[in-house]
Scaffold this motif. Structure first.
Motif, short mmCIF file in Angstrom:
data_model
loop_
_atom_site.label_atom_id
_atom_site.label_comp_id
_atom_site.label_asym_id
_atom_site.label_seq_id
_atom_site.Cartn_x
_atom_site.Cartn_y
_atom_site.Cartn_z
N ILE A 164 0.83 -1.10 -0.02
CA ILE A 164 -0.12 0.15 -0.07
C ILE A 164 0.77 1.28 -0.05
CG2 ILE A 164 -1.73 1.29 1.30
CD1 ILE A 164 -2.56 -1.32 0.03
N HIS A 165 0.63 2.30 -0.76
CA HIS A 165 1.49 3.32 -1.22
C HIS A 165 1.25 4.53 -0.13
CE1 HIS A 165 3.04 1.92 -5.34
NE2 HIS A 165 3.13 0.80 -4.42
N HIS A 166 0.42 4.17 0.89
CA HIS A 166 0.17 5.36 1.83
C HIS A 166 0.58 4.89 3.13
CE1 HIS A 166 -1.96 7.84 -1.29
NE2 HIS A 166 -2.46 6.66 -1.81
N HIS A 167 1.45 5.62 3.85
CA HIS A 167 1.93 4.75 5.14
C HIS A 167 0.51 5.14 6.04
CE1 HIS A 167 2.58 9.09 7.23
NE2 HIS A 167 2.56 9.46 5.85
N GLN A 168 0.58 4.16 6.74
CA GLN A 168 -0.67 3.80 7.68
C GLN A 168 -0.24 2.88 8.79
OE1 GLN A 168 -4.09 2.07 5.60
NE2 GLN A 168 -3.12 2.40 3.90
N LEU A 169 -0.95 3.17 10.04
CA LEU A 169 -0.71 2.44 11.14
C LEU A 169 -2.01 1.42 11.24
CD1 LEU A 169 1.40 1.91 13.61
CD2 LEU A 169 -0.31 3.54 14.64
N LEU A 170 -1.82 0.10 11.19
CA LEU A 170 -3.08 -0.76 11.35
C LEU A 170 -3.09 -1.11 12.88
CD1 LEU A 170 -2.61 -3.08 8.40
CD2 LEU A 170 -3.52 -0.94 8.44
N THR A 171 -2.50 -1.35 13.72
CA THR A 171 -2.24 -1.36 15.20
C THR A 171 -1.19 -0.52 15.76
OG1 THR A 171 -1.22 -3.22 15.40
CG2 THR A 171 -3.42 -3.50 14.98
N GLU A 172 -1.28 -0.16 16.67
CA GLU A 172 -0.11 0.78 17.64
C GLU A 172 0.69 -0.24 18.22
OE1 GLU A 172 -0.08 4.65 20.42
OE2 GLU A 172 -1.74 4.05 19.57
N GLN A 173 0.03 -1.19 19.01
CA GLN A 173 0.90 -2.05 19.80
C GLN A 173 0.56 -3.74 19.83
OE1 GLN A 173 4.19 -3.02 21.46
NE2 GLN A 173 3.56 -1.09 21.28
N PRO A 174 1.06 -4.49 18.95
CA PRO A 174 2.47 -3.93 18.38
C PRO A 174 2.35 -3.05 17.12
CG PRO A 174 2.13 -6.17 17.65
CD PRO A 174 1.04 -5.83 18.59
N PRO A 175 3.04 -2.39 16.67
CA PRO A 175 3.07 -1.73 15.48
C PRO A 175 2.90 -2.53 14.01
CG PRO A 175 4.86 -0.71 16.72
CD PRO A 175 4.59 -2.03 17.34
N ILE A 176 1.99 -2.34 13.43
CA ILE A 176 1.52 -3.27 12.32
C ILE A 176 1.37 -2.08 11.17
CG2 ILE A 176 0.23 -4.70 10.95
CD1 ILE A 176 -0.50 -6.05 13.44
N LEU A 177 2.33 -1.71 10.53
CA LEU A 177 2.22 -0.62 9.67
C LEU A 177 2.87 -0.74 8.30
CD1 LEU A 177 5.14 1.03 9.90
CD2 LEU A 177 4.41 1.67 11.98
N TYR A 178 2.09 -0.10 7.39
CA TYR A 178 2.65 0.36 6.05
C TYR A 178 3.59 1.29 5.87
CZ TYR A 178 -0.86 -2.92 4.06
OH TYR A 178 -1.50 -3.93 3.59
N ALA A 179 4.98 1.43 5.48
CA ALA A 179 5.66 2.36 5.35
C ALA A 179 5.32 3.35 4.26
CB ALA A 179 7.15 1.90 4.97
N GLY A 180 4.47 2.82 3.07
CA GLY A 180 3.97 3.61 2.07
C GLY A 180 5.33 3.65 1.19
N ASN A 181 5.31 4.07 0.05
CA ASN A 181 6.30 4.32 -1.08
C ASN A 181 7.23 5.48 -0.70
OD1 ASN A 181 4.02 5.99 -1.79
ND2 ASN A 181 4.53 5.46 -3.93
#
Length: 404
Positions: free
Chosen positions: A195-212
């Motif tokens: 996914i090309h937009h950085h976004q946090l799916l959960t805060e703890q633990p961090p599950i996140l997309y860095a984006g492009n």
């Protein structure tokens, strides 16, 4: 512990359809994916991180240029000289079957294979880190791979790497997953790509997309970058940093213009009031203008924009805004007899513009991440409906005029 999580470098992106830009800017744009990636590697060296994770789509397409391959080798060699390991998961754009490297990467680089595997590092601090993930064997991975990921290893930290998308239940081509299943692994961090937009799916633990790291089209607006992740009190804390050389934006100019001369004046004033912080490729929507058919045709064909770019190059340069498209907002259409009965329009629109029918019409285009992101936006359906209504009103008006 400290590491960088980046994804979707998309080196060699072609940036099609931008030939109207000044030649120097066009060169900058076409080099921007390399510039942005260099900022990731520069940050890794400046921070003296313990390792770098690249979560897929390093290259934009299977046929990687010699320049892109040589560039990555050189960057990895820089990190190797600083004793910084690199862990790579190839994604749907650079899947393993189309990797034709004739030169091995430096010894610090680990490429995750087609099956989920775990790579373990022992850091200078003595801490141990397990990193689990896989690379796409071919363009599509349609099955959920999370069952193959082990639970938290007997290490100080465990990180999951996954280039994929949250499962939707239909047309899932990109390693579909459920966040709840990730949580059962008890990992300390999930480094996501695709996914090309950085976004946090959960805060703890961090599950996140860095984006492009660099936006590649008008559908990829906003800040682009990567994450510097640091251990703090037994947790991993991500901090986003920007890398993009060029930004993309969509903005609106509210106009009272009745002809193109007025619109030119309004646009020039607008530019002085909307100076960008850095070079920004902008799609501008004109709302409220009441232009005649000839002027509308000039805007829609791009003729007026081309003339504006050539005659107002200085104002555009000062504003750091480069107009790649100008769209005239659809005016409310009065669909009454003898054109078309409004009730029939509403009935037809409800059928044609329902989500399932739009998905079918959009078809395989929805498999391109940038287009899929645009298609998923709540405003898209409304925009499509308004534009269709406006076009229908224009067409029926012309037909009525011709018959007269």
């Amino acid at each position: 512990m400290k590491f960088i999580h980046a994804a979707d470098l998309h080196l060699d992106s072609p940036f099609l359809g931008l030939t109207s830009l000044p030649s120097s800017l066009l060169t900058t744009v076409r080099q921007s994916t390399f510039t942005a990636a260099t900022r990731v590697f520069d940050r890794a060296l400046a921070e003296q991180v313990d390792f770098v994770i690249l979560a897929g789509d390093l290259f934009d397409r299977a046929e990687q240029s010699v320049a892109a391959q040589a560039y990555l080798f050189q960057q990895f060699d820089r990190l190797n000289s600083a004793h910084i390991p690199v862990i790579i998961s190839f994604g749907n754009h650079d899947y393993l079957a189309d990797q034709h490297q004739t030169v091995d990467y430096p010894a610090n680089v680990t490429i995750l294979g087609a099956d989920v595997s775990t790579h373990t590092l022992t850091l200078n601090s003595g801490e141990t880190v397990a990193i689990s993930g896989f690379s796409y064997p071919q363009r599509w991975v349609t099955t959920d791979q999370l069952a193959e990921y082990p639970v938290h290893a007997a290490t100080d930290w465990h990180i999951g790497v996954l280039h994929g998308a949250v499962a939707t239940g239909s047309a899932d081509h990109y390693a579909p997953f459920h966040v709840a299943d990730m949580l059962t692994k008890r990992y300390d961090y999930w480094a996501l790509g695709h996914i090309h937009h950085h976004q946090l799916l959960t805060e703890q633990p961090p599950i996140l997309y860095a984006g492009n790291t660099q936006g590649r089209s008008i559908n990829e607006t906003g800040e682009k970058g990567a994450y510097l992740v640091t251990s703090e009190s037994g947790r991993l804390v991500p901090q986003f940093f920007t890398t993009a050389e060029i930004l993309w934006s969509t903005l609106t100019l509210t106009s009272k213009a009745t002809d193109l001369r007025q619109l030119t004046t309004e646009l020039t004033t607008w530019l002085t009031e909307h100076v960008a912080a850095q070079s920004t490729l902008t799609q501008l929507t004109i709302a409220g203008a009441t232009l005649d058919g000839t002027d509308l045709a000039s805007v829609r064909s791009g003729e007026w924009l081309t003339l504006y770019q050539r005659t107002h190059a200085r104002q555009l340069k000062v504003a750091q805004r480069y107009l790649i498209n100008v769209v005239i907002a659809a005016q409310p259409a009065n669909l009454t007899a003898p054109q078309i009965d409004a009730a029939y329009w509403e009935q037809g629109a409800a059928t044609i513009f329902d989500p399932a029918n739009l998905q079918t019409t959009f078809g395989k285009l929805a498999q391109e991440p940038a287009l899929a992101a645009w298609f998923a936006q709540p405003a898209t359906r409304s925009q499509l409906t308004d534009q269709a209504q406006q076009l229908l009103a224009e067409l029926t008006g012309k037909e009525g005029h011709d018959e007269a």
